[in-house]
Design a protein around this motif. Structure first.
Motif, PDB file in Angstrom:
ATOM      1  N   VAL A  42     -15.930   9.001  10.127  1.00 44.11           N
ATOM      2  CA  VAL A  42     -15.482   7.618   9.952  1.00 44.11           C
ATOM      3  C   VAL A  42     -15.479   7.258   8.475  1.00 44.11           C
ATOM      4  N   PHE A  43     -16.518   7.695   7.780  1.00 42.25           N
ATOM      5  CA  PHE A  43     -16.624   7.443   6.347  1.00 42.25           C
ATOM      6  C   PHE A  43     -15.440   8.072   5.608  1.00 42.25           C
ATOM      7  N   GLY A  44     -15.149   9.332   5.955  1.00 41.21           N
ATOM      8  CA  GLY A  44     -14.030  10.019   5.329  1.00 41.21           C
ATOM      9  C   GLY A  44     -12.716   9.305   5.605  1.00 41.21           C
ATOM     10  N   LEU A  45     -12.567   8.838   6.850  1.00 37.15           N
ATOM     11  CA  LEU A  45     -11.358   8.131   7.253  1.00 37.15           C
ATOM     12  C   LEU A  45     -11.189   6.862   6.437  1.00 37.15           C
ATOM     13  N   VAL A  46     -12.304   6.146   6.262  1.00 35.39           N
ATOM     14  CA  VAL A  46     -12.263   4.903   5.498  1.00 35.39           C
ATOM     15  C   VAL A  46     -11.795   5.192   4.078  1.00 35.39           C
ATOM     16  N   ILE A  47     -12.299   6.266   3.492  1.00 32.46           N
ATOM     17  CA  ILE A  47     -11.903   6.620   2.130  1.00 32.46           C
ATOM     18  C   ILE A  47     -10.409   6.916   2.072  1.00 32.46           C
ATOM     19  N   LEU A  48      -9.929   7.714   3.030  1.00 37.82           N
ATOM     20  CA  LEU A  48      -8.513   8.076   3.023  1.00 37.82           C
ATOM     21  C   LEU A  48      -7.634   6.844   3.176  1.00 37.82           C
ATOM     22  N   VAL A  49      -8.014   6.000   4.139  1.00 38.01           N
ATOM     23  CA  VAL A  49      -7.230   4.781   4.354  1.00 38.01           C
ATOM     24  C   VAL A  49      -7.253   3.927   3.094  1.00 38.01           C
ATOM     25  N   GLY A  50      -8.433   3.850   2.468  1.00 38.62           N
ATOM     26  CA  GLY A  50      -8.563   3.066   1.236  1.00 38.62           C
ATOM     27  C   GLY A  50      -7.604   3.571   0.184  1.00 38.62           C
ATOM     28  N   ILE A  51      -7.525   4.896   0.036  1.00 35.93           N
ATOM     29  CA  ILE A  51      -6.633   5.463  -0.977  1.00 35.93           C
ATOM     30  C   ILE A  51      -5.177   5.160  -0.642  1.00 35.93           C
ATOM     31  N   ALA A  52      -4.838   5.293   0.642  1.00 35.70           N
ATOM     32  CA  ALA A  52      -3.463   5.040   1.057  1.00 35.70           C
ATOM     33  C   ALA A  52      -3.076   3.589   0.765  1.00 35.70           C
ATOM     34  N   VAL A  53      -4.000   2.688   1.121  1.00 31.38           N
ATOM     35  CA  VAL A  53      -3.725   1.265   0.882  1.00 31.38           C
ATOM     36  C   VAL A  53      -3.561   1.011  -0.606  1.00 31.38           C
ATOM     37  N   ALA A  54      -4.458   1.649  -1.383  1.00 29.49           N
ATOM     38  CA  ALA A  54      -4.401   1.450  -2.825  1.00 29.49           C
ATOM     39  C   ALA A  54      -3.052   1.928  -3.368  1.00 29.49           C
ATOM     40  N   PHE A  55      -2.571   3.036  -2.845  1.00 31.78           N
ATOM     41  CA  PHE A  55      -1.279   3.558  -3.268  1.00 31.78           C
ATOM     42  C   PHE A  55      -0.176   2.551  -2.992  1.00 31.78           C
ATOM     43  N   ALA A  56      -0.257   1.939  -1.829  1.00 34.47           N
ATOM     44  CA  ALA A  56       0.791   1.011  -1.433  1.00 34.47           C
ATOM     45  C   ALA A  56       0.747  -0.268  -2.257  1.00 34.47           C
ATOM     46  N   VAL A  57      -0.443  -0.678  -2.656  1.00 39.46           N
ATOM     47  CA  VAL A  57      -0.592  -2.001  -3.267  1.00 39.46           C
ATOM     48  C   VAL A  57      -0.558  -1.933  -4.778  1.00 39.46           C
ATOM     49  N   VAL A  58      -1.402  -1.032  -5.332  1.00 43.85           N
ATOM     50  CA  VAL A  58      -1.528  -1.016  -6.796  1.00 43.85           C
ATOM     51  C   VAL A  58      -0.337  -0.279  -7.405  1.00 43.85           C
ATOM     52  N   PRO A  59       0.292  -0.831  -8.420  1.00 43.59           N
ATOM     53  CA  PRO A  59       1.444  -0.168  -9.018  1.00 43.59           C
ATOM     54  C   PRO A  59       1.069   1.036  -9.882  1.00 43.59           C
ATOM     55  N   ASP A  60      -0.114   1.013 -10.500  1.00 44.38           N
ATOM     56  CA  ASP A  60      -0.474   2.066 -11.446  1.00 44.38           C
ATOM     57  C   ASP A  60      -0.948   3.309 -10.695  1.00 44.38           C
ATOM     58  N   ARG A  61      -0.009   4.193 -10.388  1.00 45.33           N
ATOM     59  CA  ARG A  61      -0.319   5.370  -9.578  1.00 45.33           C
ATOM     60  C   ARG A  61      -1.341   6.291 -10.262  1.00 45.33           C
ATOM     61  N   ARG A  62      -1.209   6.379 -11.595  1.00 46.20           N
ATOM     62  CA  ARG A  62      -2.010   7.377 -12.298  1.00 46.20           C
ATOM     63  C   ARG A  62      -3.508   7.054 -12.180  1.00 46.20           C
ATOM     64  N   ALA A  63      -3.816   5.800 -12.260  1.00 44.12           N
ATOM     65  CA  ALA A  63      -5.229   5.394 -12.146  1.00 44.12           C
ATOM     66  C   ALA A  63      -5.789   5.809 -10.789  1.00 44.12           C
ATOM     67  N   ILE A  64      -4.978   5.588  -9.755  1.00 39.23           N
ATOM     68  CA  ILE A  64      -5.441   5.925  -8.411  1.00 39.23           C
ATOM     69  C   ILE A  64      -5.639   7.428  -8.276  1.00 39.23           C
ATOM     70  N   LEU A  65      -4.689   8.182  -8.853  1.00 40.51           N
ATOM     71  CA  LEU A  65      -4.832   9.637  -8.809  1.00 40.51           C
ATOM     72  C   LEU A  65      -6.143  10.067  -9.463  1.00 40.51           C
ATOM     73  N   GLY A  66      -6.449   9.400 -10.587  1.00 41.15           N
ATOM     74  CA  GLY A  66      -7.708   9.715 -11.284  1.00 41.15           C
ATOM     75  C   GLY A  66      -8.891   9.502 -10.368  1.00 41.15           C
ATOM     76  N   VAL A  67      -8.886   8.354  -9.686  1.00 40.29           N
ATOM     77  CA  VAL A  67      -9.979   8.052  -8.767  1.00 40.29           C
ATOM     78  C   VAL A  67     -10.019   9.095  -7.667  1.00 40.29           C
ATOM     79  N   GLY A  68      -8.832   9.437  -7.158  1.00 41.82           N
ATOM     80  CA  GLY A  68      -8.751  10.434  -6.098  1.00 41.82           C
ATOM     81  C   GLY A  68      -9.382  11.751  -6.516  1.00 41.82           C
ATOM     82  N   TRP A  69      -9.055  12.185  -7.741  1.00 43.00           N
ATOM     83  CA  TRP A  69      -9.649  13.433  -8.227  1.00 43.00           C
ATOM     84  C   TRP A  69     -11.157  13.335  -8.308  1.00 43.00           C
ATOM     85  N   SER A  70     -11.618  12.180  -8.769  1.00 36.25           N
ATOM     86  CA  SER A  70     -13.066  12.074  -8.990  1.00 36.25           C
ATOM     87  C   SER A  70     -13.841  12.091  -7.681  1.00 36.25           C
TER      88      SER A  70
END
Lengths: 183, 499
Positions: free
Chosen positions: B213-241
């Motif tokens: 469930v925790f993993g799912l929440v993280i994935l959904v969070g990233i997906a939502v962030a992708f859809a909402v936040v325009p700055d893709r690169r920042a999100i990718l950075g977070v994703g890598w970390s």
């Protein structure tokens, strides 16, 4: 070593209610309680003094360079507080140590803030450790520790006179062998 | 000093044969020069050097190859790899040649080492468990690893890497027969399946775990962030970390799903047996009287399905990393309460932990545990002490009195104000701990006294280390373990005799 029951007046606790209960819990009065050597107090005082002196010197120099004289005063003040607290605590801690050899198990009690009583059946003993560091040796003391198959077993008796430590070791291993049980 | 019944008498230790090697071991027919090793002792499987060395060689190729690619010196790299391979092949073969095992009196002896000879004796009366593990590579090559636990000093004793599949099974049968105190030629005892975990349930139990469930929440969070936040690169950075976290989550899920794939628990006169694993298979045998404690646990989401898991303490199993301990200490990865109860009764023969009347913690405990204090409870009968706790993650622990190592009372400053104390029943290291929290001091005193007494009586009546021997030489005394246990063992030994 003098066998002294540990439920004397000096042992009573500053807790308003249930003090009797507490004592009975950690040092059941009907056992033959043995105290550890009084020399343990001297040993611990020495350790306290030396470590406080060294610690204070370092901190005082550090704070003195940082804040000047007030820093040194703070360090010395902390040292005095620590000293008083330690000197007050050490005899109490010493008094809290005790052990009793029963027919089938060994009781060990210690601790002032966190009071503990451990019951170790002889048959559960895996081995006995007797350790004596350079300082302990100077005071003629040794530490006996019982090990069972559980690392959580907390059966360590510090501050035993060397002869008593040897006697206890031999007795414990003899009893352990006689009552040995499998895991 | 004292008795040290932990099993292996080890000669001064040497560097374990860190054989790094490659090669198919075919050179096997030469007279044995090993001095002191009896002639009938056997060698490990000839593919051993290859299996032990391949990982090392792969690492060498990987690191060296990177280096070579960067500098462009492929020729030198090739030479180095060949040199390492030849060297590893020789050391591996030599170490394999000098490693031999066999029975020596009532112990299994393993001689190894070339310059520093090492001879270990594994005392069989201290045998706690025998595992046959088959890593994926081993399955492909038809070999397996045999692991004995004798509860000595933390590290696992003497894994025999690697044996032929048939050899391993034969050796296990002989080990168990000797440890049981019966004729060494007795064939392996028959087993009867007690519980199989259906794949569907295993998958669901994984999906309903907190980690998933925790993993799912993280994935959904990233997906939502992708859809909402325009700055893709920042999100990718977070994703890598957070990648390491994602990997850890994957590993945890694999632990539940892949390791417990095809889980079968069966019973036999030699104790309980577990067979499991998708890629690496594991086959555990734990003889009777080796269970030091059992815990029934229920994660929050499993409550909906009414599922629980069972963890077990067996001496020696928890010696290594937590990962290993998790792998070996699972008694049932997921089961209904009824099934778990049946198994619980079986492994703690002669007692019924769930029927033990419970005494809830006193009211003052609410100050120290505002949420869970009502569920804190303990109980004890003639065989076990049980502890219940946990609101979200429910936990029910049972420890046989006969396995109590020591009993402790601890009282902190806050507890003293409330007149409470905590009693701990110490067992061998493992996932199961019986901690009776927050009882009135006078109650704690009674618990400690009676617990010490019960443990003393139970020790005398416990299953002997050689679990079959009592039947062969009846001592005349009544069976103190209760009917279920006695009958089970009785039929068990007959079955074996008939085999």
């Amino acid at each position: 070593m003098a066998a002294s029951p540990r439920c004397g007046a000096g042992w009573a606790y500053g807790v308003a209610s249930g003090a009797v209960d507490q004592d009975a819990l950690f040092a059941p009065p009907d056992e033959d309680w043995q105290q550890v050597s009084r020399k343990l107090v001297h040993l611990r005082r020495l350790v306290l003094l030396v470590s406080l002196a060294l610690g204070t010197a370092v901190v005082a120099v550090g704070l003195g360079l940082l804040w000047g004289t007030p820093g040194v005063v703070v360090a010395l003040g902390a040292c005095v507080v620590g000293l008083i607290w330690g000197l007050w605590l050490i005899p109490r801690n010493w008094r809290a140590w005790g052990y009793a050899e029963r027919v089938d198990d060994l009781l060990v009690t210690h601790g002032v803030m966190y009071r503990k009583l451990t019951v170790v059946p002889y048959g559960r003993m895996q081995f006995v450790d007797v350790a004596s560091g350079p300082l302990e040796r100077r005071y003629g003391l040794a530490t006996v520790q019982l090990h069972t198959a559980s690392p959580a077993t907390d059966a360590k008796i510090p501050g035993l006179p060397a002869a008593e430590a040897a006697r206890l070791r031999d007795r414990l291993s003899a009893l352990g062998e006689a009552q040995a049980a499998g895991l | 000093m004292s008795t040290e019944p932990t099993g292996d008498g080890e000669t001064p230790d040497t560097t374990p044969d860190t054989a790094s090697d490659t090669v198919s071991g075919t050179a096997a027919e030469r007279p044995a020069p090993a001095s002191g090793t009896p002639e009938h002792f056997r060698r490990l499987h000839p593919l051993t050097p290859l299996l032990r060395g391949w990982a090392f060689l792969a690492a060498a190729i990987a690191f060296g190859g990177q280096d070579a690619l960067r500098s462009g010196e492929m020729g030198r790299f090739g030479l180095t790899v060949v040199a390492i391979a030849v060297l590893g092949m020789i050391t591996g073969l030599v170490s394999w040649w000098f490693t031999r095992y066999g029975f020596d009196g009532d112990a299994l002896r393993i001689d190894s080492g070339v310059l520093n000879r090492r001879s270990r004796r594994v005392r069989l009366d201290r045998l706690q468990a025998v595992d046959i593990n088959r890593p994926l590579a081993g399955r492909l090559l038809g070999v397996s690893e045999l692991r004995m636990e004798v509860a000595g000093g933390g590290k696992s004793e003497a894994p025999l890497q690697y044996l032929g599949v048939e050899d391993a099974i034969r050796l296990r049968a002989e080990l168990l027969a000797r440890a049981a105190g019966i004729d060494a030629d007795t064939p392996e005892a028959p087993e009867r399946s007690v519980h199989e975990v259906p794949l569907e349930r295993l998958v669901w139990s994984t999906l309903l775990s907190g980690v998933f469930v925790f993993g799912l929440v993280i994935l959904v969070g990233i997906a939502v962030a992708f859809a909402v936040v325009p700055d893709r690169r920042a999100i990718l950075g977070v994703g890598w970390s957070i990648l390491p976290a994602v990997i850890a989550i994957g590993a945890a899920l694999w632990n539940q799903l892949g390791r417990n794939f095809g889980f079968v628990l069966s019973e036999s006169p030699d104790g309980y047996r577990i067979r499991k694993g998708l890629l690496d298979t594991q086959h555990q045998t734990v003889p009777p009287g080796r269970v030091q404690g059992v815990a029934m646990r229920q994660p929050l989401l499993w409550r909906w399905k009414g599922w629980v898991r069972l963890d077990v303490d067996v001496a020696g199993y928890a010696g290594e990393s937590t990962d290993d301990s998790q792998r070996t200490s699972t008694l049932l990865p997921v089961a209904t309460v009824e099934e778990a109860t049946t198994v619980l009764r079986y492994v703690l023969a002669g007692s019924d932990p769930l029927a033990v009347p419970l005494h809830p913690a006193p009211r003052p405990a609410r100050w120290l545990r505002p949420i869970g204090w009502r569920r804190l409870a303990y109980g004890a009968d003639d065989h076990v002490v049980v502890v219940r706790e946990g609101v979200l993650y429910r936990n029910f622990t049972a420890v046989p009195h006969a396995k109590t190592q020591s009993v402790r009372v601890v009282e902190g400053p806050l507890q003293r104000r409330l007149g409470l104390a905590t009693v701990r029943v110490d067992t061998t290291p493992g996932p199961v701990d019986a901690v009776i929290r927050h009882r009135y001091a006078h109650e704690a005193r009674v618990i400690v006294r009676t617990q010490a007494e019960r443990a003393r009586l139970a020790r005398k009546a416990d299953v002997p280390e050689q679990w079959m021997s009592r039947r062969q030489a009846p001592a005349g005394g009544g069976d103190p373990d209760g009917d279920a246990d006695g009958d089970g063992q009785q039929t068990a030994s007959i079955e074996r005799d008939q085999e």
